[in-house]
Design an enzyme around this catalytic site. Structure first.
Site, PDB file in Angstrom:
ATOM      1  N   LEU A 239       0.840  -1.189   0.000  1.00 36.36           N
ATOM      2  CA  LEU A 239       0.000   0.000   0.000  1.00 36.36           C
ATOM      3  C   LEU A 239       0.875   1.239   0.000  1.00 36.36           C
ATOM      4  CD1 LEU A 239      -2.478  -1.211   2.758  1.00 36.36           C
ATOM      5  CD2 LEU A 239      -2.694  -1.507   0.295  1.00 36.36           C
ATOM      6  N   ASP A 240       0.795   2.003  -1.069  1.00 35.05           N
ATOM      7  CA  ASP A 240       1.666   3.156  -1.250  1.00 35.05           C
ATOM      8  C   ASP A 240       1.307   4.292  -0.285  1.00 35.05           C
ATOM      9  OD1 ASP A 240       3.673   4.637  -2.979  1.00 35.05           O
ATOM     10  OD2 ASP A 240       1.925   5.933  -3.227  1.00 35.05           O
ATOM     11  N   GLU A 277       3.676   1.213   2.990  1.00 34.46           N
ATOM     12  CA  GLU A 277       4.727   2.230   2.937  1.00 34.46           C
ATOM     13  C   GLU A 277       4.237   3.409   3.773  1.00 34.46           C
ATOM     14  OE1 GLU A 277       7.149   5.209  -0.089  1.00 34.46           O
ATOM     15  OE2 GLU A 277       5.051   4.718  -0.428  1.00 34.46           O
ATOM     16  N   ASP A 302      12.477   2.949   5.796  1.00 28.59           N
ATOM     17  CA  ASP A 302      13.439   3.779   5.083  1.00 28.59           C
ATOM     18  C   ASP A 302      14.637   4.141   5.952  1.00 28.59           C
ATOM     19  OD1 ASP A 302      12.276   3.779   2.614  1.00 28.59           O
ATOM     20  OD2 ASP A 302      11.398   5.781   2.768  1.00 28.59           O
ATOM     21  N   HIS A 306      18.424   4.390   4.750  1.00 29.29           N
ATOM     22  CA  HIS A 306      19.223   5.612   4.857  1.00 29.29           C
ATOM     23  C   HIS A 306      20.536   5.354   5.609  1.00 29.29           C
ATOM     24  CE1 HIS A 306      15.731   7.267   3.188  1.00 29.29           C
ATOM     25  NE2 HIS A 306      15.219   7.900   4.229  1.00 29.29           N
TER      26      HIS A 306
END
Length: 584
Positions: A239-240, A277, A302, A306
């Site tokens: 799911l964006d 996401e 993320d 990173h």
């Protein structure tokens, strides 16, 4: 059909317009038989003479502005009757874009490369969005007809052939779906009803999830998600940007979706996964509904990307600045989020919440070196392989694949593909195309990238992003591919490397954060990110080395590693499970 703001709705098919009958709540029903499969049809709203495609169309052979074509989901000859699914915990995901995975850019061409994925050891193929968008080429995140499969890829039958072929090779399929916005070109959905609110996201109007008429809007989303899983035999959805779903209801959309997908999975007799996401760094996203969570099975992390990216490349601009210190990588590996309630300089505020090692499974967080976002949203679309030596890339892969998190690879990463992966689109409106060009240039200037930005509307942007499969047979690509295969095979052979229990996971690091040791039961994963040799100090004597990227030098509880090298070793007498916080 739901069209609550009109007093007349007609269906046009076979050269005739047929009036539909009104029902309570703004619904309209067609009296008599519906269009037969293969028939082109469209809707006329009120007195408008402009025919519109079906908001729930599965097939758009003429593009998103043309008529729909009636489609029979029951007609496809599936061969996966024995498929029992693929659970997310323990799996390795592989993100791919159908339009650039092969030169042809179709589902059928992608099928020809599935044996590579099976041989690599992949468990789940993550498809970037395949719903219909305006134009031939694009990432897929500008979809405007959420139920239809993009015709240039092969349409609905093409997707089914792809999924069927994946299942025949033991590969599950997770599809990326976008519910937070519509694309800027070809969208007719808002003409049917209040699908969007006056609020806004970074990409346009916000989906109406809590205002008047939102019951039907939510049903539209829920039916879409369930339809992908049921009709196309998919094994999960990604799911964006769920943080852009503005929803003030007591029961938010995500737990409602989680409950319906859980019920469908029980009925189908196979696991179905929902991966979110989200930019929130909030572990409640992946906690069970019964514990007050949103019920997602996993989320992208993320922060892990990173931290790894900064350690491998040395880049410290933009949001990478917070990840520049020597403690950032070991801390993020151990805690999942670097920003777990502390200050984020990029956001100018405190951000996130801590993961609970005793309650939150590492399998619920995806770890990755590269993704479509983190590569494609760079000015030149350059991959890590453009700036990071192959041996150091393999060290990064070892950290991801031997961590307690669910690993995800981005297509071509496994052989250090030299091809970039750029942002590209093909909007037919010249004004919109120029606006996208200007917008990309402004965005990159704001992030400090001063390189010439390739024109995203030039067909060459897509062509340059197509994988070069011939690279796999030549070094250094072949050596990187062999290392990925060996790491994934070892992860499968030694379950300790896939153990998701965060309270049994420890990271030791040197003061500069460049020599790391992951504790995985009786196994130790030692990585030297320095360019010159270094010793990794373990907590017990080495019994044997299971895998190494170069010849390690073992002396008791010390492993001498070449520069940019890793080794996975089994120790004879493991130290305590909780030897304290990581150094560095």
């Amino acid at each position: 059909m739901w069209a609550p703001e009109y007093d007349r709705v007609r269906l046009r098919a076979d050269g005739q317009d047929r009036d539909m009958e009104p029902r309570p709540g703004g619904r309209w029903v067609l009296g008599g038989p519906p269009p037969a499969p293969g028939t082109d049809y469209a809707f006329l709203l009120g007195d408008d003479t402009d025919p519109l495609p079906d908001p729930r169309s599965a097939w758009q052979p003429y593009g998103v502005t043309g008529p729909s074509r009636a489609y029979d989901h029951s007609a496809f000859p599936w061969t996966d009757g024995g498929w029992r699914g693929r659970a997310l915990p323990g799996s390795v995901l592989y993100e791919l874009h159908v339009g650039t995975f092969t030169a042809e850019g179709t589902f059928d061409a992608a099928v020809g490369r599935l044996d590579h994925l099976a041989d690599l050891g992949v468990d789940l193929v993550g498809l970037m969005p395949v719903n219909a968008f305006d134009g031939e080429r694009g990432w897929g995140y500008d979809g405007v007809l959420w139920y239809a499969v993009h015709e240039p890829y092969g349409g609905p039958d093409g997707l089914k052939r792809f999924v069927d072929a994946c299942h025949a090779r033991g590969l599950g399929v997770v599809l990326d779906v976008v519910y937070n916005h519509l694309g800027p070109s070809g969208a007719t959905l808002p003409r049917f009803g209040p699908y969007f609110s006056t609020g806004a996201t970074a990409w346009g109007p916000s989906l109406n999830l809590d205002g008047p008429g939102s019951d039907e809007v939510r049903r539209y989303v829920l039916d879409n998600a369930l339809g992908w899983l049921r009709h196309y035999h998919l094994d999960g959805l990604r799911l964006d940007a769920v943080h852009a779903l503005h929803d003030t209801r007591a029961l938010p959309l995500l737990p409602e979706l989680s409950a319906e997908v859980e019920a469908l999975a029980a009925g189908l007799g196979r696991p179905l996964s929902l991966i979110a996401e989200t930019d929130r760094n909030d572990p409640r996203t992946v906690r069970p509904r019964s514990a007050g969570g949103l019920g997602m099975d996993a989320q992208w992390s993320d922060d892990l990307h990173h931290a790894l990216h900064t350690a491998l490349t040395g880049e410290t601009h933009g949001y990478y600045a917070d990840f520049a210190g020597p403690a950032a990588l070991p801390r993020t590996l151990r805690r999942t989020f670097l920003h777990d309630g502390g200050y984020s300089s990029f956001r100018g505020r405190c951000h996130g919440a801590p993961v609970d090692p005793s309650a939150d499974s590492g399998a619920r967080f995806l770890a990755y070196l590269q993704t479509h976002d983190q590569v494609g949203n760079r000015a030149l679309g350059d991959r890590l392989s453009a700036s990071v030596p192959p041996a150091l890339l393999v060290c990064g892969a070892a950290l991801v694949l031997c961590s307690p998190y669910t690993p995800m690879l981005f297509m071509g990463e496994e052989w250090a593909a030299s091809t970039p992966w750029r942002f590209f689109a093909s909007f037919p409106d010249p004004g919109l195309a120029e606006a996208v060009r200007r917008g990309r240039r402004r965005e990159f200037a704001a992030h400090g990238w001063t390189d010439a930005v390739p024109d995203p509307m030039d067909p060459a942007a897509r062509e340059s992003s197509v994988l070069d499969w011939a690279e796999r047979g030549a070094d250094p690509h072949r050596a990187v591919l062999d290392a990925y295969r060996e790491l994934i095979a070892l992860r499968r052979a030694r379950p300790e490397l896939a153990d998701p229990r965060l309270d049994r996971f420890t990271v030791r690091a040197s003061d500069d954060g460049r020599v790391l040791v992951l504790h995985r039961g009786p196994l130790r994963v030692a990585c030297n990110l320095r360019p010159h040799p270094a010793d990794a100090v373990l907590d017990a004597p080495v019994e044997r080395v299971l895998l190494a990227s170069s010849d390690p030098r073992v002396r008791g509880g010390r492993v001498g590693l070449d520069g940019h090298a890793f080794a996975v070793a089994e120790v004879a007498a493991p130290g305590p499970e909780h030897p304290g916080p990581p150094s560095g």
